[in-house]
Design a protein around this motif. Structure first.
Motif, PDB file in Angstrom:
ATOM      1  N   ASP A  62      38.503  13.895  52.202  1.00  0.00           N
ATOM      2  CA  ASP A  62      37.116  14.142  51.857  1.00  0.00           C
ATOM      3  C   ASP A  62      36.934  13.782  50.379  1.00  0.00           C
ATOM      4  O   ASP A  62      37.620  14.330  49.507  1.00  0.00           O
ATOM      5  N   ALA A  63      36.017  12.862  50.090  1.00  0.00           N
ATOM      6  CA  ALA A  63      35.871  12.348  48.728  1.00  0.00           C
ATOM      7  C   ALA A  63      35.498  13.440  47.731  1.00  0.00           C
ATOM      8  O   ALA A  63      36.023  13.481  46.610  1.00  0.00           O
ATOM      9  N   ALA A  64      34.607  14.332  48.129  1.00  0.00           N
ATOM     10  CA  ALA A  64      34.192  15.397  47.213  1.00  0.00           C
ATOM     11  C   ALA A  64      35.357  16.333  46.915  1.00  0.00           C
ATOM     12  O   ALA A  64      35.549  16.762  45.765  1.00  0.00           O
ATOM     13  N   ARG A  65      36.127  16.647  47.940  1.00  0.00           N
ATOM     14  CA  ARG A  65      37.294  17.499  47.714  1.00  0.00           C
ATOM     15  C   ARG A  65      38.299  16.816  46.785  1.00  0.00           C
ATOM     16  O   ARG A  65      38.882  17.454  45.903  1.00  0.00           O
ATOM     17  N   MET A  66      38.500  15.504  46.980  1.00  0.00           N
ATOM     18  CA  MET A  66      39.459  14.798  46.119  1.00  0.00           C
ATOM     19  C   MET A  66      39.003  14.801  44.671  1.00  0.00           C
ATOM     20  O   MET A  66      39.818  14.930  43.750  1.00  0.00           O
ATOM     21  N   GLU A  67      37.699  14.685  44.434  1.00  0.00           N
ATOM     22  CA  GLU A  67      37.198  14.741  43.063  1.00  0.00           C
ATOM     23  C   GLU A  67      37.497  16.106  42.443  1.00  0.00           C
ATOM     24  O   GLU A  67      37.897  16.203  41.277  1.00  0.00           O
ATOM     25  N   THR A  68      37.308  17.171  43.225  1.00  0.00           N
ATOM     26  CA  THR A  68      37.643  18.513  42.743  1.00  0.00           C
ATOM     27  C   THR A  68      39.139  18.619  42.487  1.00  0.00           C
ATOM     28  O   THR A  68      39.580  19.205  41.487  1.00  0.00           O
ATOM     29  N   ALA A  69      39.930  18.037  43.391  1.00  0.00           N
ATOM     30  CA  ALA A  69      41.382  18.071  43.233  1.00  0.00           C
ATOM     31  C   ALA A  69      41.815  17.376  41.946  1.00  0.00           C
ATOM     32  O   ALA A  69      42.697  17.861  41.227  1.00  0.00           O
ATOM     33  N   LEU A  70      41.187  16.245  41.636  1.00  0.00           N
ATOM     34  CA  LEU A  70      41.537  15.526  40.410  1.00  0.00           C
ATOM     35  C   LEU A  70      41.183  16.362  39.176  1.00  0.00           C
ATOM     36  O   LEU A  70      41.935  16.369  38.191  1.00  0.00           O
ATOM     37  N   ALA A  71      40.058  17.057  39.239  1.00  0.00           N
ATOM     38  CA  ALA A  71      39.686  17.923  38.115  1.00  0.00           C
ATOM     39  C   ALA A  71      40.684  19.060  37.954  1.00  0.00           C
ATOM     40  O   ALA A  71      41.054  19.430  36.831  1.00  0.00           O
ATOM     41  N   GLN A  72      41.151  19.617  39.062  1.00  0.00           N
ATOM     42  CA  GLN A  72      42.149  20.684  38.981  1.00  0.00           C
ATOM     43  C   GLN A  72      43.488  20.152  38.513  1.00  0.00           C
ATOM     44  O   GLN A  72      44.195  20.824  37.759  1.00  0.00           O
ATOM     45  N   LEU A  73      43.824  18.941  38.947  1.00  0.00           N
ATOM     46  CA  LEU A  73      45.076  18.346  38.486  1.00  0.00           C
ATOM     47  C   LEU A  73      45.054  18.142  36.976  1.00  0.00           C
ATOM     48  O   LEU A  73      46.085  18.264  36.296  1.00  0.00           O
ATOM     49  N   ALA A  74      43.876  17.865  36.438  1.00  0.00           N
ATOM     50  CA  ALA A  74      43.741  17.679  34.992  1.00  0.00           C
ATOM     51  C   ALA A  74      43.982  18.970  34.223  1.00  0.00           C
ATOM     52  O   ALA A  74      44.222  18.941  33.003  1.00  0.00           O
ATOM     53  N   GLU A  75      43.944  20.119  34.908  1.00  0.00           N
ATOM     54  CA  GLU A  75      44.286  21.384  34.254  1.00  0.00           C
ATOM     55  C   GLU A  75      45.799  21.534  34.090  1.00  0.00           C
ATOM     56  O   GLU A  75      46.265  22.306  33.260  1.00  0.00           O
ATOM     57  N   ASN A  76      46.546  20.770  34.900  1.00  0.00           N
ATOM     58  CA  ASN A  76      48.006  20.841  34.867  1.00  0.00           C
ATOM     59  C   ASN A  76      48.640  19.646  34.163  1.00  0.00           C
ATOM     60  O   ASN A  76      49.819  19.689  33.820  1.00  0.00           O
ATOM     61  N   TYR A  77      47.841  18.594  33.978  1.00  0.00           N
ATOM     62  CA  TYR A  77      48.395  17.320  33.511  1.00  0.00           C
ATOM     63  C   TYR A  77      47.360  16.601  32.656  1.00  0.00           C
ATOM     64  O   TYR A  77      46.172  16.563  33.006  1.00  0.00           O
ATOM     65  N   GLU A  78      47.798  16.045  31.533  1.00  0.00           N
ATOM     66  CA  GLU A  78      46.900  15.308  30.638  1.00  0.00           C
ATOM     67  C   GLU A  78      46.895  13.828  31.018  1.00  0.00           C
ATOM     68  O   GLU A  78      47.877  13.114  30.808  1.00  0.00           O
ATOM     69  N   PHE A  79      45.799  13.380  31.607  1.00  0.00           N
ATOM     70  CA  PHE A  79      45.688  11.989  32.025  1.00  0.00           C
ATOM     71  C   PHE A  79      45.641  11.063  30.815  1.00  0.00           C
ATOM     72  O   PHE A  79      44.992  11.345  29.818  1.00  0.00           O
TER      73      PHE A  79
END
Length: 337
Positions: free
Chosen positions: A296-313
């Motif tokens: 789900d594209a919207a979920r993946m966008e949320t997932a990427l935002a959460q991943l950014a809390e754990n990792y500095e892109f």
């Protein structure tokens, strides 16, 4: 340099596939881990003839984690593999242009979890405050802990984090030296059972059920190989979906297939491990309704935002760099039941 090397290796993989003698195309497939219960679906695709029907001769190799599987596919040593998409996202951020992408989501919910002892007061995320959490520094679940803590409004200063090794993680919890550990839900749970911890004393807090939108493991492909062999990749993915449908219908047969490849495996234990992965990670409501493999594209966008809390892109996250549904067979071919 990495990109050029990967393109050369990928070209070699394509050539090797194209020049295979006989009707079936050889496709080496790199797992992320050793042969355990959740591997059964791929063995079912072999043993039940699904890969053969797609014109494929698939050789499955065990691995040593997603950080082992991803470079194997990126360099073209293996055209197809299985790995955690969050690790893939980080890899592509650090190696822009590397020829590897996820082409089919398998773990619609990742197995990242906090596994605790109810007798030590851990049944919900907030229970971690004031207690000791054992976490191996390289652990995939531990890597997601900052976003998990944020989603559950945890006071991280009130949690004592004890760095532990993978071999000592569950034994320390079984001995009461820590109150909970980070880990994969199906692995840590069964490791505790084997150590004699009563099952009704084990709490499994799946991060995906407590605020995290992250996806889990996916089939990954070398992009050069996939572009040159689109029908082959689609056939491969269709066979994988059929393999998962087989072991969902008959987990005992799937566990027996694991033991055929890993004679030291405890078939009853691996059947339970497989069933836990099916119930919590694969046969989710979304996958059962839409067929496995998509996102789900919207979920993946949320997932990427959460991943950014754990990792500095290092670069701006772009979902299209990490996942494509271009090779997925029709949804009807991906239904699990």
């Amino acid at each position: 340099m990495f990109q050029r090397f990967a393109q050369i290796c990928a070209a070699g993989a394509v050539l090797a596939a194209a020049t295979t003698a006989g009707a079936e195309t050889k496709v080496p497939f790199a797992l992320d881990w050793k042969f355990e219960g959740p591997s059964a679906a791929y063995f079912a695709a072999v043993d039940n003839g699904h890969f053969g029907e797609a014109g494929l001769d698939v050789e499955i190799s065990a691995g040593q984690g997603s950080l082992d599987a991803i470079p194997k596919v990126a360099t073209g040593a293996f055209p197809m593999g299985f790995a955690d998409i969050n690790s893939l996202i980080k890899f592509l951020d650090q190696n822009p242009g590397a020829p590897v992408i996820a082409v089919m989501m398998v773990y619609d919910k990742p197995p990242f979890a906090i596994v605790g002892r109810k007798s030590q007061g851990v049944m919900a995320p907030k229970d971690l405050e004031g207690r000791v959490l054992g976490a191996p520094p390289p652990d995939g679940a531990w890597a997601q802990f900052p976003a998990f803590a944020s989603a559950n409004d945890l006071d991280v200063d009130a949690i004592t984090v004890e760095p532990v090794g993978f071999p000592t993680r569950e034994p320390m919890l079984a001995e009461g030296k820590v109150d909970a550990v980070t880990g994969f839900s199906f692995s840590s749970y069964l490791n505790l059972v084997r150590l004699g911890v009563p099952e009704d004393d084990i709490s499994t807090i799946l991060m995906a059920d407590h605020g995290l939108a992250l996806y889990g493991n996916a089939i990954i492909a070398n992009t050069e190989f996939a572009a040159a062999n689109p029908e082959l990749v689609t056939g491969f993915l269709g066979a994988v979906a059929k393999g998962w449908a087989d072991v969902i219908a008959d987990p005992a047969a799937g566990a027996a297939m694991v033991q055929d490849r890993n004679p030291a495996a405890d078939v009853a234990l691996e059947q339970r491990r497989l069933q836990l992965a099916i119930d919590a990670n694969v046969a989710t409501d979304y996958a059962l309704e839409n067929g496995m493999g998509g996102i789900d594209a919207a979920r993946m966008e949320t997932a990427l935002a959460q991943l950014a809390e754990n990792y500095e892109f290092q670069t701006t996250p772009d979902m299209s760099l990490y996942f494509t549904d271009a090779y997925l067979p029709d949804a009807a071919m991906r239904m699990l039941k």
